[in-house]
Design an enzyme around this catalytic site. Sequence first.
Site, PDB file in Angstrom:
ATOM      1  N   ASP A 110       0.856  -1.172   0.000  1.00  0.00           N
ATOM      2  CA  ASP A 110       0.000   0.000   0.000  1.00  0.00           C
ATOM      3  C   ASP A 110       0.902   1.235   0.000  1.00  0.00           C
ATOM      4  O   ASP A 110       2.068   1.155   0.377  1.00  0.00           O
ATOM      5  CB  ASP A 110      -0.898  -0.027   1.242  1.00  0.00           C
ATOM      6  CG  ASP A 110      -1.995   1.023   1.172  1.00  0.00           C
ATOM      7  OD1 ASP A 110      -2.253   1.524   0.061  1.00  0.00           O
ATOM      8  OD2 ASP A 110      -2.572   1.338   2.224  1.00  0.00           O
ATOM      9  N   ASP A 343      -1.819  -1.275   6.313  1.00  0.00           N
ATOM     10  CA  ASP A 343      -2.014  -0.775   7.671  1.00  0.00           C
ATOM     11  C   ASP A 343      -3.467  -0.404   7.951  1.00  0.00           C
ATOM     12  O   ASP A 343      -3.806  -0.035   9.069  1.00  0.00           O
ATOM     13  CB  ASP A 343      -1.117   0.443   7.937  1.00  0.00           C
ATOM     14  CG  ASP A 343      -1.465   1.621   7.038  1.00  0.00           C
ATOM     15  OD1 ASP A 343      -2.231   1.420   6.072  1.00  0.00           O
ATOM     16  OD2 ASP A 343      -0.974   2.728   7.300  1.00  0.00           O
ATOM     17  N   ASP A 347      -7.336  -3.235   3.923  1.00  0.00           N
ATOM     18  CA  ASP A 347      -6.336  -4.197   3.443  1.00  0.00           C
ATOM     19  C   ASP A 347      -6.571  -5.606   3.992  1.00  0.00           C
ATOM     20  O   ASP A 347      -5.898  -6.556   3.581  1.00  0.00           O
ATOM     21  CB  ASP A 347      -4.923  -3.753   3.865  1.00  0.00           C
ATOM     22  CG  ASP A 347      -4.539  -2.413   3.275  1.00  0.00           C
ATOM     23  OD1 ASP A 347      -4.831  -2.200   2.087  1.00  0.00           O
ATOM     24  OD2 ASP A 347      -3.951  -1.588   3.992  1.00  0.00           O
TER      25      ASP A 347
END
Length: 598
Positions: A110, A343, A347
């Site tokens: 990410d 995080d 996700d």
Amino acid sequence: KLTSEAKTIDGYEQSEMVRSINEIIKWVGIVIIPIGVILFYQSFFLNGVTFQKSITSMVAAVLGMIPEGLYLLTTVALALSTMRLSKRKVLLHDMKSIETLARVDVLCVDKTGTITEPEMKVKEVVFEGEDVTERLTDYVLASRDNNATMQALQAFIPEDAEQKHAALKVVPFTSSTKYGGIIFDDATYLLGAPEFIMRSEFEKIEDKILPYTDKGYRALLFAKYDGTELEHGLSGSVEPLAYVIFENPIRQNARQTFEYFKKQKVAIKVISGDNPKTVSEISEQAGIDGARNYVDASTLTTDAQVEEALETKTVFGRVTPKQKQAFVSALQKNGHTVAMTGDGVNDILAMKDADCSVAMASGSEATAQVAQVVLLDSDFVHMPNVVLEGRQVVNNIQRSASLFLVKNIFSLLMAVFSAVLMFTYPLEPSQISLVTGFTIGVPGFLLALEPTKDRIKGHFLTNVFIKAFPAGLTDMVSVAALVVCGKIFGISDDEISTMATLLLGAIGLIVLVRISRPFNKKKWAILWLNVAGLVFCFLFLKHLFAISPLSRADFLLVVVFMFAADSILRHLTHATERIARKIRKKRQDSPRHFGKKG
């Protein structure tokens, strides 16, 4: 909702290494029962050997087929790696993730919190017309969002700011709509991704946002909306009021970390919910190879488009949580071992499906709970350390497991040979333990702690078998020939047993030398320690290990067989490796069929 859905997905799956070791144990457990029965029957009933001798010879054969200590060796090696990683602020939720990360060939990351620092801040607010700071302040104070974006906005507005208008309804930001909205007593306001709020009219404001996204800044649109229905998409007209520009500094060591993965031929896929142009620019600054190859994931509507994009693109923007999960599944379907870092809660689904998941401790608590690896200081720079630890564990256990399997192959073949030619198994249980201790057990444990950075190649069980089979076959041929010669020359069974033990010890040390290459001071010390241990036991612990006195002729015969065994081992090793290379080449040339894990 995402956390709840993640809990329904199957969690623990054994790694290839542990799965392979389990396969070895399972088949050994099946084979030793009939072989043990056959050996006892043949020795006691057919050969007329005493009950005690029949039992001890049968136990020696069965003991040799059991890879005793292999589970302990694997557990200790993994536990020590876990401890070393904990000192580097890396927490493992399960030890199999060490091996999985060492095998990863695609790393999905990410943007926020991985490439960049987790905290972002408002760089500036650009107004479309009049100053709407008061309305933006009302929105921030009324919002219930607690993400990094809203935290940056809360830090931007004055501490003594007061809400001027009452909020009648608050619709939080979601990854699917890419905006949040609040209905106040006099109007409705939106905050989110410009292209999702403006929809077909995005081109009207694109030129005003482009200068910021080209520099890697994140731009959100604050707008007034002519409507009250927000949950299921927008249909009314939108009036742009201001553009909130965020900056998110790149992590200090990001470039060198991604350079490491590039050298290791690990492909990087940047998967983010932000504007693809912004993500591409940030990725370029972080040194990610192919960062200019980006795509808006909202345009990928079919599985074929997703698979094609994953093969040709590096950066994916405007990705929804479901799409992240689909990306991971598509990569796995094409035979890749995938690691996913993140995080945020969005996700979770992708991390749960990935072969290995890595979370930042500074992010969502739910994400850290489902991840297999947690970076406690949220610093992505530790990732190479985890990969190197995995390589050390897998390579060393693979090398040590080869030593264990040598004994298993020898004992199995020797037991079959004894049953077919109708003679009693030539070794005592204590003699098997002696040879195992100083040519497998002690060196296996010590070699499992050796530092190594070699890349993992091939499958665990195949690699172990290729190294172990020539040595096991050499042991069996050498000892079988020694037993036959002993019978011909009238050597007693006790002397043959001792000679076989001495020969097995010598061949074991030759195998140890081959497996330990290239040598260093530590490996030389391990080798000479085990040589000294064997010599000591042969000289001073004869009774304990059933060592009988040998004549000079007996010693000479052992030496002859030892040199012959070295030659046999060399030729068998070359032949096995040649066959293995042909099989690998044939597999590479044939069409590939992949399952979930390739």
